[in-house]
Design a protein around this motif. Structure first.
Motif, PDB file in Angstrom:
ATOM      1  N   GLU A 177       0.774  -1.210   0.066  1.00  0.00           N
ATOM      2  CA  GLU A 177       0.182  -0.187   0.024  1.00  0.00           C
ATOM      3  C   GLU A 177       0.654   1.208   0.008  1.00  0.00           C
ATOM      4  O   GLU A 177       0.200   2.160  -0.623  1.00  0.00           O
ATOM      5  CB  GLU A 177      -0.991   0.056   1.183  1.00  0.00           C
ATOM      6  CG  GLU A 177      -2.063  -1.036   1.116  1.00  0.00           C
ATOM      7  CD  GLU A 177      -2.920  -0.992   2.349  1.00  0.00           C
ATOM      8  OE1 GLU A 177      -2.421  -0.628   3.395  1.00  0.00           O
ATOM      9  OE2 GLU A 177      -3.811  -1.629   2.343  1.00  0.00           O
ATOM     10  N   ILE A 178       1.854   1.141   0.735  1.00  0.00           N
ATOM     11  CA  ILE A 178       2.885   2.319   0.737  1.00  0.00           C
ATOM     12  C   ILE A 178       3.399   2.497  -0.763  1.00  0.00           C
ATOM     13  O   ILE A 178       3.609   3.702  -1.148  1.00  0.00           O
ATOM     14  CB  ILE A 178       3.917   2.033   1.650  1.00  0.00           C
ATOM     15  CG1 ILE A 178       3.662   2.206   3.079  1.00  0.00           C
ATOM     16  CG2 ILE A 178       4.955   3.159   1.629  1.00  0.00           C
ATOM     17  CD1 ILE A 178       2.978   3.586   3.568  1.00  0.00           C
ATOM     18  N   TYR A 179       3.835   1.613  -1.272  1.00  0.00           N
ATOM     19  CA  TYR A 179       4.179   1.742  -2.803  1.00  0.00           C
ATOM     20  C   TYR A 179       3.236   2.295  -3.542  1.00  0.00           C
ATOM     21  O   TYR A 179       3.513   3.270  -4.324  1.00  0.00           O
ATOM     22  CB  TYR A 179       4.887   0.367  -3.107  1.00  0.00           C
ATOM     23  CG  TYR A 179       5.542   0.453  -4.634  1.00  0.00           C
ATOM     24  CD1 TYR A 179       6.996   0.575  -4.449  1.00  0.00           C
ATOM     25  CD2 TYR A 179       5.025   0.132  -5.780  1.00  0.00           C
ATOM     26  CE1 TYR A 179       7.695   0.596  -5.781  1.00  0.00           C
ATOM     27  CE2 TYR A 179       5.865   0.525  -6.939  1.00  0.00           C
ATOM     28  CZ  TYR A 179       7.340   0.519  -6.817  1.00  0.00           C
ATOM     29  OH  TYR A 179       7.795   0.757  -8.051  1.00  0.00           O
ATOM     30  N   ARG A 180       2.114   1.773  -3.568  1.00  0.00           N
ATOM     31  CA  ARG A 180       1.048   2.210  -4.459  1.00  0.00           C
ATOM     32  C   ARG A 180       0.622   3.691  -4.191  1.00  0.00           C
ATOM     33  O   ARG A 180       0.664   4.387  -5.000  1.00  0.00           O
ATOM     34  CB  ARG A 180      -0.203   1.401  -4.295  1.00  0.00           C
ATOM     35  CG  ARG A 180       0.086   0.128  -5.088  1.00  0.00           C
ATOM     36  CD  ARG A 180      -1.635  -0.439  -4.948  1.00  0.00           C
ATOM     37  NE  ARG A 180      -2.046  -0.919  -3.721  1.00  0.00           N
ATOM     38  CZ  ARG A 180      -1.730  -2.327  -3.283  1.00  0.00           C
ATOM     39  NH1 ARG A 180      -1.187  -3.148  -4.079  1.00  0.00           N
ATOM     40  NH2 ARG A 180      -2.337  -2.579  -2.099  1.00  0.00           N
ATOM     41  N   ALA A 181       0.807   4.019  -3.045  1.00  0.00           N
ATOM     42  CA  ALA A 181       0.468   5.384  -2.670  1.00  0.00           C
ATOM     43  C   ALA A 181       1.687   6.505  -2.852  1.00  0.00           C
ATOM     44  O   ALA A 181       1.392   7.639  -3.295  1.00  0.00           O
ATOM     45  CB  ALA A 181       0.230   5.722  -0.939  1.00  0.00           C
ATOM     46  N   TYR A 182       2.888   6.086  -2.851  1.00  0.00           N
ATOM     47  CA  TYR A 182       3.947   7.245  -3.115  1.00  0.00           C
ATOM     48  C   TYR A 182       4.451   6.952  -4.432  1.00  0.00           C
ATOM     49  O   TYR A 182       5.509   7.747  -4.990  1.00  0.00           O
ATOM     50  CB  TYR A 182       4.800   7.027  -2.004  1.00  0.00           C
ATOM     51  CG  TYR A 182       4.492   7.766  -0.552  1.00  0.00           C
ATOM     52  CD1 TYR A 182       4.440   8.819  -0.319  1.00  0.00           C
ATOM     53  CD2 TYR A 182       3.606   7.104   0.138  1.00  0.00           C
ATOM     54  CE1 TYR A 182       3.755   9.348   0.687  1.00  0.00           C
ATOM     55  CE2 TYR A 182       3.118   7.287   1.428  1.00  0.00           C
ATOM     56  CZ  TYR A 182       3.265   8.686   1.739  1.00  0.00           C
ATOM     57  OH  TYR A 182       2.701   9.217   2.857  1.00  0.00           O
TER      58      TYR A 182
END
Length: 382
Positions: A177-182
């Protein structure tokens, strides 16, 4: 709440706890906010082996997840070598790793959803004298992402209770989720992952860096491709030496069932990173593998190798049938006064075996007893 808690109160609580005061007495002496004061005090007492400072702001959960100072310093120095000027820690906790990163960059962001953790991190940043922009918010919220303008995103997510298998989806916040968000902001990410996680579960190209600290596997840091140096690496701290995967090397790893004159205990980080071949090339010695268990990896040979890449080297004293009474007889005859068992046995059997092996020892020497197959290898540390 922290505005009402003074350093004097925390130091007083530390003294009371060290003198064995129970909760009733702590409440009476510390007054309002006594529970938080006592928790900060307990965390500081336990943190003495993790940080060089004894005045940090932290609770017990923050201490548990905080990066050891030696590791935080190493990772910050590694980041500096890439010339990075800005970084965001999107689950910063009490801020230790972020603080060391902040020492090496021009701009640092610290994000955490827990207001108490953010307040702890702010105070810790002040103690280290670094400037950080802290954001008390959900790191995945679009408005939070919009506020961050960093070259690198770092995340050390919380681990759930022990599960049969570690998965990215179960970490909080999930690296997926962090990767997708940033990912619209940068392609340079650093994730702190459980060392037991299978590498094939990580969907990105990059480097898996296993860190060994004081003889124990401490961290798995994953760097996405812009920050990667190799596919796999192992770092031994505080020695500061590093091994990197090299598929061009000739395979020189051989196995034996017979211990030589010396045992070489290999750091877990080297084993987890599958760098035994690279290690043997580094040692430049005629060594062979003897044992590979989850918590213990041994090589053996006839040379007294002393190397920062090894956890410890031992001189073999005897090889006996593994029978506690026979081992004990030998140790008493040879003037051993202590015996450290280095073997994988069920927890309920460990102390029974140890008591039988150590019974009535009163000499000056210290033995290390390994179990290799059905044999006991008795050794002394060089």
């Amino acid at each position: 709440m922290l505005e009402e808690i003074t350093e004097e109160k925390i130091r007083e609580a530390m003294e009371l706890i060290r003198h064995g005061f129970d909760e009733k007495k702590l409440r009476a002496r510390l007054g309002e906010n006594w529970e938080l004061i006592a928790e900060i005090a307990r965390a500081r007492i336990r943190a003495k082996d993790k940080f060089s400072r004894g005045d940090l702001w932290l609770d017990l959960e923050g201490l548990r997840y905080a990066t050891h100072e030696v590791v935080a310093k190493y990772r910050a120095e590694r980041l500096e070598e890439f010339g990075i000027r800005s970084i965001a820690d999107v689950s910063c906790g009490i801020g230790i790793q972020l603080i060391f990163y902040a020492m090496k960059v021009e701009k640092a962001y610290g994000i955490d959803i827990d207001p108490l953790k953010i307040e702890f991190a702010k105070r810790n940043a002040e103690k280290y004298g670094v400037e950080i922009e802290f954001i008390n918010a959900d790191s995945l919220a679009p408005e939070t992402v919009e506020r961050v303008n960093a070259e690198v995103i770092f995340s050390d997510p919380a681990r759930p209770p022990e599960m049969p298998e570690r998965r990215l989806e179960d970490l909080l916040p999930s690296p997926l989720e962090i990767y997708r968000a940033y990912e619209s902001k940068t392609d340079a990410f650093i994730f702190d992952l459980p060392p037991q996680m299978r590498r094939e579960r990580v969907p990105w190209k990059g480097e898996f860096e296993y860190i060994d600290l004081h003889g124990h596997l401490n961290r798995l840091t994953f760097y996405t491709e812009p920050l990667a140096r190799a596919e796999r690496s192992a770092v031994i701290l505080p020695a500061g030496v590093r091994l990197e995967s090299n598929p061009e090397l000739e395979n020189v790893v051989e196995w034996t069932e017979k211990p030589g004159q010396y045992l070489y205990e290999i750091p877990q980080a080297v084993d987890y990173a599958d760098l035994l071949n690279e290690l043997f090339h580094e040692l430049k010695a005629n060594a062979k593998m003897l044992l590979r268990e989850k918590r213990r990896v041994l090589a053996t040979g006839d040379e007294p190798i002393k190397s920062p890449y090894l956890k410890r080297t031992y001189s073999v004293v005897a090889v006996l049938p593994f029978h506690p009474v026979r081992i004990n007889d030998f140790l008493r005859r040879e003037n051993f006064g202590r015996a450290t068992l280095k073997m994988s046995v069920p927890q309920e059997e460990y102390w029974k075996i140890r008591r039988r092996i150590e019974a009535n020892l009163n000499g000056e020497r210290r033995a290390f007893v390994f179990k290799v197959g059905d044999k006991a290898v008795v050794a002394e540390a060089l």
